[in-house]
Motif scaffolding. Structure first.
Motif, short mmCIF file in Angstrom:
data_model
loop_
_atom_site.label_atom_id
_atom_site.label_comp_id
_atom_site.label_asym_id
_atom_site.label_seq_id
_atom_site.Cartn_x
_atom_site.Cartn_y
_atom_site.Cartn_z
N ALA A 59 10.76 -1.70 -6.34
CA ALA A 59 11.88 -1.75 -5.40
C ALA A 59 12.18 -0.39 -4.81
O ALA A 59 12.60 -0.27 -3.65
CB ALA A 59 13.12 -2.32 -6.09
N GLU A 60 11.97 0.67 -5.59
CA GLU A 60 12.22 2.03 -5.13
C GLU A 60 11.08 2.94 -5.60
O GLU A 60 10.47 2.71 -6.64
CB GLU A 60 13.55 2.55 -5.68
CG GLU A 60 14.77 1.79 -5.18
CD GLU A 60 16.06 2.37 -5.73
OE1 GLU A 60 15.99 3.39 -6.46
OE2 GLU A 60 17.13 1.83 -5.43
N CYS A 74 0.83 -1.22 0.00
CA CYS A 74 0.00 0.00 0.00
C CYS A 74 0.86 1.26 0.00
O CYS A 74 0.53 2.25 -0.67
CB CYS A 74 -0.91 0.00 1.21
SG CYS A 74 -1.97 -1.45 1.35
N LYS A 75 1.94 1.24 0.76
CA LYS A 75 2.80 2.42 0.86
C LYS A 75 3.57 2.67 -0.44
O LYS A 75 4.04 3.79 -0.66
CB LYS A 75 3.77 2.27 2.03
CG LYS A 75 3.08 2.28 3.39
CD LYS A 75 4.05 2.45 4.54
CE LYS A 75 4.90 1.25 4.76
NZ LYS A 75 5.76 1.39 5.97
#
Length: 279
Positions: free
Chosen positions: A262-263, A167-168
């Motif tokens: 990943a980022e 979610c973040k």
């Protein structure tokens, strides 16, 4: 909206883990953990608990109190007990955990208890996974009484509370187009002192915190803020949004909440049918 959602909530009440003993333990455990009236249990509380019962009770209690506290050992013991049925049991725990919160919030806001009934027929045949994730979640997501930025702020506050990595890592496109930004979203963490959030935003975030952390003692100031800034339909939608977002507890409890990137973050949109569409 109210009648349709009341019917959906009423159907959720009857959903089952597939076993009366498990349903009873789940519902009574979640109610006790929340200091709220539990969903009606289908059977009397067992006189003696087995080792498997203890595993279920501990998991359900931690799920309700703070899902981030479920560690690998506790999760592995739970999965060992329930095997292929583990995901269904977790969804039943989610329903028992969050419906009492919804009714507590609606009661505090003067909205009654949509979907509540003194008599409940337990539905042991319907798959609760499909009913919750494929039915309830998109039905709430397609509601549009609340502006998209407020909806996204509510979602991200819940994501942080439950530490849902997935979610973040996501950002809803309609909210971005309506003025949402990383500068704004960074202010959620310390929203009381934020100068970029409106009083309506802060009222909604206080309400999220109340439903997540203190549902049995929702402060009058929280209620007053919600009533001041939102209509009855909007207050109900925000309440249901908190529950919809809290479905992330299912994934978090099972360590299935890995981020999609990943980022940074990934943009997605909720379409008119409440379905999640990725770019």
């Amino acid at each position: 909206m109210t009648d349709a959602m009341a019917q959906r909530l009423a159907r959720l009440v009857g959903l089952s883990a597939g076993d009366d003993r498990a349903d009873t333990l789940i519902r009574l455990t979640c109610g006790r953990a929340l200091s709220l009236t539990p969903l009606p249990p289908p059977a009397d509380l067992p006189d003696a608990h087995t080792d498997d019962d203890a595993v279920l009770v501990a998991f359900a209690e931690q799920f309700s109190v703070d899902v981030t506290g479920i560690g690998e050992n506790q999760r592995n013991r739970f999965v060992k007990v329930y095997g292929d049925n583990a995901f269904r049991v977790v969804v039943a725990i989610f329903v028992a955990d969050f419906l009492p919160r919804v009714w507590a919030g609606c009661d505090a806001l003067g909205l009654g208890r949509p979907g509540w009934s003194a008599e409940v027929q337990i539905d042991r045949d319907t798959d609760p996974v499909g009913a919750v994730l494929g039915g309830f979640v998109p039905a709430v997501a397609k509601l549009r009484e609340v502006d998209p930025v407020t909806t996204e702020l509510v979602r991200l506050r819940g994501a942080e509370a439950h530490n849902c990595r997935l979610c973040k890592s996501l950002r809803e496109g309609h909210a971005l187009d309506a003025g949402g930004s990383e500068d704004l979203y960074r202010q959620i963490a310390d929203y009381e002192r934020a100068d970029g959030l409106t009083e309506a935003h802060k009222s909604a975030l206080r309400y999220v915190d109340a439903l997540v952390w203190t549902p049995s003692a929702i402060d009058d100031a929280v209620v007053d803020g919600m009533r001041r800034h939102f209509s009855e339909k909007q207050m109900l939608e925000i309440t249901l949004d908190v529950m919809r977002n809290a479905a992330n507890k299912i994934a978090v409890s099972m360590a299935a909440d890995a981020p999609r990137v990943a980022e940074g973050t990934e943009r997605y949109e909720v379409d008119e049918q409440g379905q999640t569409i990725f770019a």
